[in-house]
Design a protein around this motif. Structure first.
Motif, PDB file in Angstrom:
ATOM      1  N   UNK A 107       0.839  -1.189   0.000  1.00  0.00           N
ATOM      2  CA  UNK A 107       0.000   0.000   0.000  1.00  0.00           C
ATOM      3  C   UNK A 107       0.872   1.234   0.000  1.00  0.00           C
ATOM      4  N   UNK A 108       0.238   2.378  -0.075  1.00  0.00           N
ATOM      5  CA  UNK A 108       0.979   3.633  -0.071  1.00  0.00           C
ATOM      6  C   UNK A 108       1.889   3.722   1.148  1.00  0.00           C
ATOM      7  N   UNK A 109       1.397   3.171   2.266  1.00  0.00           N
ATOM      8  CA  UNK A 109       2.179   3.072   3.508  1.00  0.00           C
ATOM      9  C   UNK A 109       2.219   1.583   3.872  1.00  0.00           C
ATOM     10  N   UNK A 110       3.225   0.823   3.364  1.00  0.00           N
ATOM     11  CA  UNK A 110       3.274  -0.613   3.673  1.00  0.00           C
ATOM     12  C   UNK A 110       3.313  -0.867   5.179  1.00  0.00           C
ATOM     13  N   UNK A 111       2.713  -2.003   5.591  1.00  0.00           N
ATOM     14  CA  UNK A 111       2.705  -2.342   7.015  1.00  0.00           C
ATOM     15  C   UNK A 111       2.886  -3.839   7.189  1.00  0.00           C
ATOM     16  N   UNK A 112       3.253  -4.218   8.406  1.00  0.00           N
ATOM     17  CA  UNK A 112       3.384  -5.625   8.765  1.00  0.00           C
ATOM     18  C   UNK A 112       2.206  -5.972   9.663  1.00  0.00           C
ATOM     19  N   UNK A 113       1.520  -7.073   9.338  1.00  0.00           N
ATOM     20  CA  UNK A 113       0.403  -7.538  10.151  1.00  0.00           C
ATOM     21  C   UNK A 113       0.701  -8.971  10.601  1.00  0.00           C
ATOM     22  N   UNK A 114      -0.193  -9.530  11.402  1.00  0.00           N
ATOM     23  CA  UNK A 114      -0.081 -10.911  11.889  1.00  0.00           C
ATOM     24  C   UNK A 114       1.285 -11.184  12.523  1.00  0.00           C
ATOM     25  N   UNK A 115       1.766 -10.239  13.312  1.00  0.00           N
ATOM     26  CA  UNK A 115       3.072 -10.365  13.967  1.00  0.00           C
ATOM     27  C   UNK A 115       2.918 -11.324  15.140  1.00  0.00           C
ATOM     28  N   UNK A 116       3.715 -12.405  15.144  1.00  0.00           N
ATOM     29  CA  UNK A 116       3.490 -13.469  16.128  1.00  0.00           C
ATOM     30  C   UNK A 116       4.176 -13.285  17.473  1.00  0.00           C
ATOM     31  N   UNK A 117       5.186 -12.408  17.573  1.00  0.00           N
ATOM     32  CA  UNK A 117       5.911 -12.198  18.831  1.00  0.00           C
ATOM     33  C   UNK A 117       6.263 -10.718  18.966  1.00  0.00           C
ATOM     34  N   UNK A 118       6.684 -10.284  20.141  1.00  0.00           N
ATOM     35  CA  UNK A 118       7.060  -8.869  20.312  1.00  0.00           C
ATOM     36  C   UNK A 118       8.228  -8.453  19.403  1.00  0.00           C
ATOM     37  N   UNK A 119       8.107  -7.252  18.866  1.00  0.00           N
ATOM     38  CA  UNK A 119       9.157  -6.650  18.041  1.00  0.00           C
ATOM     39  C   UNK A 119       9.326  -5.208  18.512  1.00  0.00           C
ATOM     40  N   UNK A 120      10.316  -4.511  17.963  1.00  0.00           N
ATOM     41  CA  UNK A 120      10.513  -3.115  18.362  1.00  0.00           C
ATOM     42  C   UNK A 120      10.845  -2.257  17.149  1.00  0.00           C
ATOM     43  N   UNK A 121      10.650  -0.965  17.302  1.00  0.00           N
ATOM     44  CA  UNK A 121      10.996  -0.017  16.234  1.00  0.00           C
ATOM     45  C   UNK A 121      12.478  -0.157  15.918  1.00  0.00           C
ATOM     46  N   UNK A 122      12.797  -0.116  14.631  1.00  0.00           N
ATOM     47  CA  UNK A 122      14.184  -0.249  14.186  1.00  0.00           C
ATOM     48  C   UNK A 122      14.554  -1.661  13.770  1.00  0.00           C
ATOM     49  N   UNK A 123      13.709  -2.665  14.122  1.00  0.00           N
ATOM     50  CA  UNK A 123      13.982  -4.038  13.695  1.00  0.00           C
ATOM     51  C   UNK A 123      13.932  -4.116  12.169  1.00  0.00           C
ATOM     52  N   UNK A 124      14.859  -4.880  11.582  1.00  0.00           N
ATOM     53  CA  UNK A 124      14.939  -5.033  10.129  1.00  0.00           C
ATOM     54  C   UNK A 124      13.930  -6.083   9.667  1.00  0.00           C
ATOM     55  N   UNK A 125      13.314  -5.833   8.515  1.00  0.00           N
ATOM     56  CA  UNK A 125      12.316  -6.736   7.934  1.00  0.00           C
ATOM     57  C   UNK A 125      12.939  -7.385   6.695  1.00  0.00           C
ATOM     58  N   UNK A 126      12.829  -8.729   6.595  1.00  0.00           N
ATOM     59  CA  UNK A 126      13.401  -9.493   5.486  1.00  0.00           C
ATOM     60  C   UNK A 126      12.319 -10.327   4.794  1.00  0.00           C
ATOM     61  N   UNK A 127      12.498 -10.567   3.499  1.00  0.00           N
ATOM     62  CA  UNK A 127      11.567 -11.443   2.775  1.00  0.00           C
ATOM     63  C   UNK A 127      11.755 -12.882   3.250  1.00  0.00           C
ATOM     64  N   UNK A 128      10.654 -13.622   3.291  1.00  0.00           N
ATOM     65  CA  UNK A 128      10.710 -15.025   3.704  1.00  0.00           C
ATOM     66  C   UNK A 128       9.778 -15.855   2.832  1.00  0.00           C
ATOM     67  N   UNK A 129       9.680 -15.496   1.562  1.00  0.00           N
ATOM     68  CA  UNK A 129       8.815 -16.200   0.625  1.00  0.00           C
ATOM     69  C   UNK A 129       9.672 -17.004  -0.351  1.00  0.00           C
ATOM     70  N   UNK A 130       9.202 -18.168  -0.734  1.00  0.00           N
ATOM     71  CA  UNK A 130       9.919 -18.992  -1.702  1.00  0.00           C
ATOM     72  C   UNK A 130       9.957 -18.341  -3.085  1.00  0.00           C
ATOM     73  N   UNK A 131       9.158 -17.280  -3.299  1.00  0.00           N
ATOM     74  CA  UNK A 131       9.123 -16.599  -4.589  1.00  0.00           C
ATOM     75  C   UNK A 131      10.362 -15.739  -4.845  1.00  0.00           C
ATOM     76  N   UNK A 132      11.141 -15.462  -3.793  1.00  0.00           N
ATOM     77  CA  UNK A 132      12.287 -14.558  -3.904  1.00  0.00           C
ATOM     78  C   UNK A 132      13.515 -15.165  -3.258  1.00  0.00           C
ATOM     79  N   UNK A 133      14.708 -14.627  -3.575  1.00  0.00           N
ATOM     80  CA  UNK A 133      15.884 -15.047  -2.808  1.00  0.00           C
ATOM     81  C   UNK A 133      15.598 -14.782  -1.327  1.00  0.00           C
ATOM     82  N   UNK A 134      16.045 -15.676  -0.462  1.00  0.00           N
ATOM     83  CA  UNK A 134      15.741 -15.569   0.968  1.00  0.00           C
ATOM     84  C   UNK A 134      16.427 -14.357   1.590  1.00  0.00           C
ATOM     85  N   UNK A 135      15.722 -13.699   2.486  1.00  0.00           N
ATOM     86  CA  UNK A 135      16.247 -12.613   3.326  1.00  0.00           C
ATOM     87  C   UNK A 135      16.664 -11.357   2.562  1.00  0.00           C
TER      88      UNK A 135
END
Length: 174
Positions: A107-135
């Motif tokens: 979306x215009x402002x991408x977001x992360x949903x369905x987060x399963x455990x606590x995270x914090x601001x500044x944490x890096x987000x990586x791809x984890x789909x078989x459609x792309x190179x990992x991470x």
């Protein structure tokens, strides 16, 4: 005659892109066609296509390791890239060194949903789909919010680029 041949070669080199190696993967660098003055963020058109080895589904990155989108349509000498700014974009991700599962919602402002455990601001987000190179890096957590039901949290994503200022992308060839 030589001047014409030189101009023809120069034009070909600008269309065909540049191949390079980044961390063992082969990439083709392609120029992004302008969307000015409309500044459309959810789709880019690049100057590489079938003739240059581009195929539907390939990852489009910046610097070879920051995921910006995926090839959706391929023509002879150009292709369309759907970006993470498309509202229909969804991608499984991992967050931080803890590899917390989440779902990237475009979306215009991408977001992360369905987060399963606590995270914090500044944490890096990586791809984890078989459609792309990992991470492949996507960005970092900007702000965390409670969802309406309060069961899950959702987080705003901060990307390390301004899509309207991009002039080229890398396409993973292998």
């Amino acid at each position: 005659y030589l001047k014409q041949q030189n101009e023809d070669l120069r034009a070909q080199s600008q269309v065909s892109g540049v191949r390079c190696q980044v961390s063992g993967s082969s990439y083709l660098t392609a120029k992004i066609f302008s969307t000015y003055p409309f500044n459309i963020k959810n789709q880019l058109t690049i100057n590489a296509g079938e003739k240059q080895g581009i195929k539907k589904g390939m990852a489009a990155t910046i610097g070879g390791n920051i995921l910006i989108g995926q090839i959706t349509d391929v023509f002879e000498n150009y292709s369309a890239v759907r970006t993470i700014f498309d509202p229909k974009w969804q991608l499984p991700v991992r967050i931080s060194d803890e590899e917390v599962n989440g779902l990237l919602q475009g979306g215009n402002e991408p977001k992360i949903t369905l987060i399963e455990k606590p995270i914090k601001a500044g944490d890096i987000i990586y791809s984890a789909s078989a459609d792309f190179p990992y991470a492949l890096k996507i960005g970092e957590i900007f702000e965390i919010k409670e969802t309406a039901g309060g069961i899950f949290k959702e987080a705003e994503v901060k990307v390390p680029y301004n899509v309207n200022e991009l002039r080229e992308v890398n396409i993973a060839i292998n």
